[in-house]
Design a protein around this motif. Structure first.
Motif, short mmCIF file in Angstrom:
data_model
loop_
_atom_site.label_atom_id
_atom_site.label_comp_id
_atom_site.label_asym_id
_atom_site.label_seq_id
_atom_site.Cartn_x
_atom_site.Cartn_y
_atom_site.Cartn_z
N UNK A 127 -24.26 -6.27 1.09
CA UNK A 127 -23.85 -6.45 2.47
C UNK A 127 -25.02 -6.25 3.43
N UNK A 128 -25.08 -7.10 4.43
CA UNK A 128 -26.08 -6.98 5.50
C UNK A 128 -25.35 -6.64 6.78
N UNK A 132 -20.71 -6.63 14.25
CA UNK A 132 -19.26 -6.64 13.98
C UNK A 132 -18.89 -5.94 12.69
N UNK A 133 -19.81 -5.92 11.73
CA UNK A 133 -19.51 -5.36 10.41
C UNK A 133 -20.61 -5.70 9.44
N UNK A 134 -20.29 -6.61 8.48
CA UNK A 134 -21.26 -6.96 7.46
C UNK A 134 -21.13 -8.43 7.09
N UNK A 135 -22.20 -8.96 6.54
CA UNK A 135 -22.17 -10.28 5.91
C UNK A 135 -22.43 -10.08 4.42
N UNK A 136 -21.54 -10.60 3.58
CA UNK A 136 -21.56 -10.31 2.15
C UNK A 136 -22.08 -11.49 1.34
N UNK A 137 -22.79 -11.15 0.25
CA UNK A 137 -23.26 -12.16 -0.69
C UNK A 137 -23.19 -11.58 -2.09
#
Length: 353
Positions: A127-128, A132-137
């Motif tokens: 997670x980055x 707002x929160x995180x962007x997941x990969x």
């Protein structure tokens, strides 16, 4: 006792659910209609009361009729446990009612995380952080109860420079892709698939816990205890089949039946005691040993069923139920954490002592 209507449905559908000819979208609705998902949950939260030990017993009763249905039950009920242990009350209020009614499917997604906790595997989703929160990969290779009619999945997320955390991720999240159902040896109608995360944005209100290393040990007793219900139910069913084949005849098989039955129920008693008194929170190795013992007992019970039924078990016309239980018994040792992984962890702990 299970609702008779659920028992009738499970017995009629067990083969189809195992082979993938049954409707995988129907399983959760049947479980919810029979109220089994509410067992072990406080009435104030929409449950029917009781303890997690009662939930294990109920799951075992389902497993004695269909391990595929019990597998779905475990995934749903484990996710509910995550909500019950989460400090995020708002998330619990948003999701719990729909999970208990079967409107929403809950996928545990934490098998990878449990292996991570024991140092077996790295976390597979990163997670980055953003405003707002995180962007997941990343990718989860094997997740159950990913119902196409709507699901939410739990996952442990690795974040550079910070402690891993645990999120709930809805199936509507942009960039989240569900694979086709995995082609399994059995338990086909369990909505088991892989998930790919390609720049998936998730806001902070989906946070289950900010520290996975605190959260995972807290939910592990319920995660594994409920999982043990699958082995318990399978073993009990095979032993009841042995008894039916013997029909009261005294033989060495009868003696083996008695020994296995006593071993099984003694282990079940020990499991329930540890779940209720909190022993497994501080002594997870004790729970690992019980999980191993129950899996071995299930395998021994199915083997004894084969011996008691003889050649008839190998005839398609008569042995379909046995063949299914044989496939089911092959799954019990490999569901995460597998027996190999548990034994490796016990060996590691013994070496470090």
């Amino acid at each position: 006792m299970l609702d008779p209507a659920l028992v009738t449905w499970l017995d009629a559908q067990a083969e189809a659910l195992d082979q993938g000819h049954g409707d995988p979208q129907a399983v959760l609705g049947q479980l919810a209609a029979a109220q089994v998902l509410r067992v072990g949950i406080d009435q104030a939260l929409g449950g029917s009361g009781g303890t997690v030990a009662d939930a294990v017993e109920t799951l075992a009763n389902v497993a004695s009729h269909s391990l595929a249905a019990a597998f779905v039950f475990w995934g749903q009920r484990a996710f509910v446990e995550y909500l019950l242990h989460s400090p995020n009350a708002g998330l619990r209020e948003r999701l719990l009612a729909d999970l208990l009614s079967g409107k929403l499917a809950g996928a545990t997604g934490l098998s990878n995380a449990m292996k991570y906790l024991s140092g077996i595997e790295a976390l597979q989703v990163k997670g980055l952080r953003d405003d707002q929160g995180w962007t997941l990969a990343g990718r989860l290779h094997w997740v159950t109860n990913l119902r196409k009619g709507g699901f939410v999945v739990a996952a442990a997320i690795e974040e550079e420079g910070a402690s891993p955390f645990v999120l709930a991720i809805p199936d509507t999240a942009v960039g989240l892709t569900r694979s086709d159902d995995l082609q399994l040896l059995g338990l086909q109608s369990s909505n088991t698939a892989a998930l790919s995360f390609e720049q998936v944005p998730v806001s902070r209100d989906w946070l289950l816990h900010e520290n996975a290393k605190q959260f995972l040990p807290a939910v592990r007793p319920s995660f594994l205890g409920l999982q043990c219900g699958m082995a318990i139910g399978l073993a009990r069913r095979s032993l009841s089949e042995v008894e039916a084949h013997l029909q009261g005849m005294r033989s060495f098989l009868g003696e083996a039946l008695q020994v296995l039955r006593e071993r099984l129920e003694n282990t079940v008693t020990e499991l329930k005691k540890g779940l209720l008194d909190g022993h497994f929170l501080t002594q997870p190795a004790a729970l690992f040993k019980l999980r191993i013992s129950l899996a071995e007992t299930a395998a021994d019970a199915v083997q004894l069923e084969l011996q008691a039924s003889g050649g008839k078990a190998y005839l398609t016309a008569y042995g379909a139920g046995f063949a299914r239980r044989w496939r089911e018994s092959a799954f019990v040792p490999i569901v995460t954490p597998s027996l190999v992984q548990l034994r490796a962890e016990l060996q590691r702990q013994a070496s470090a002592a």
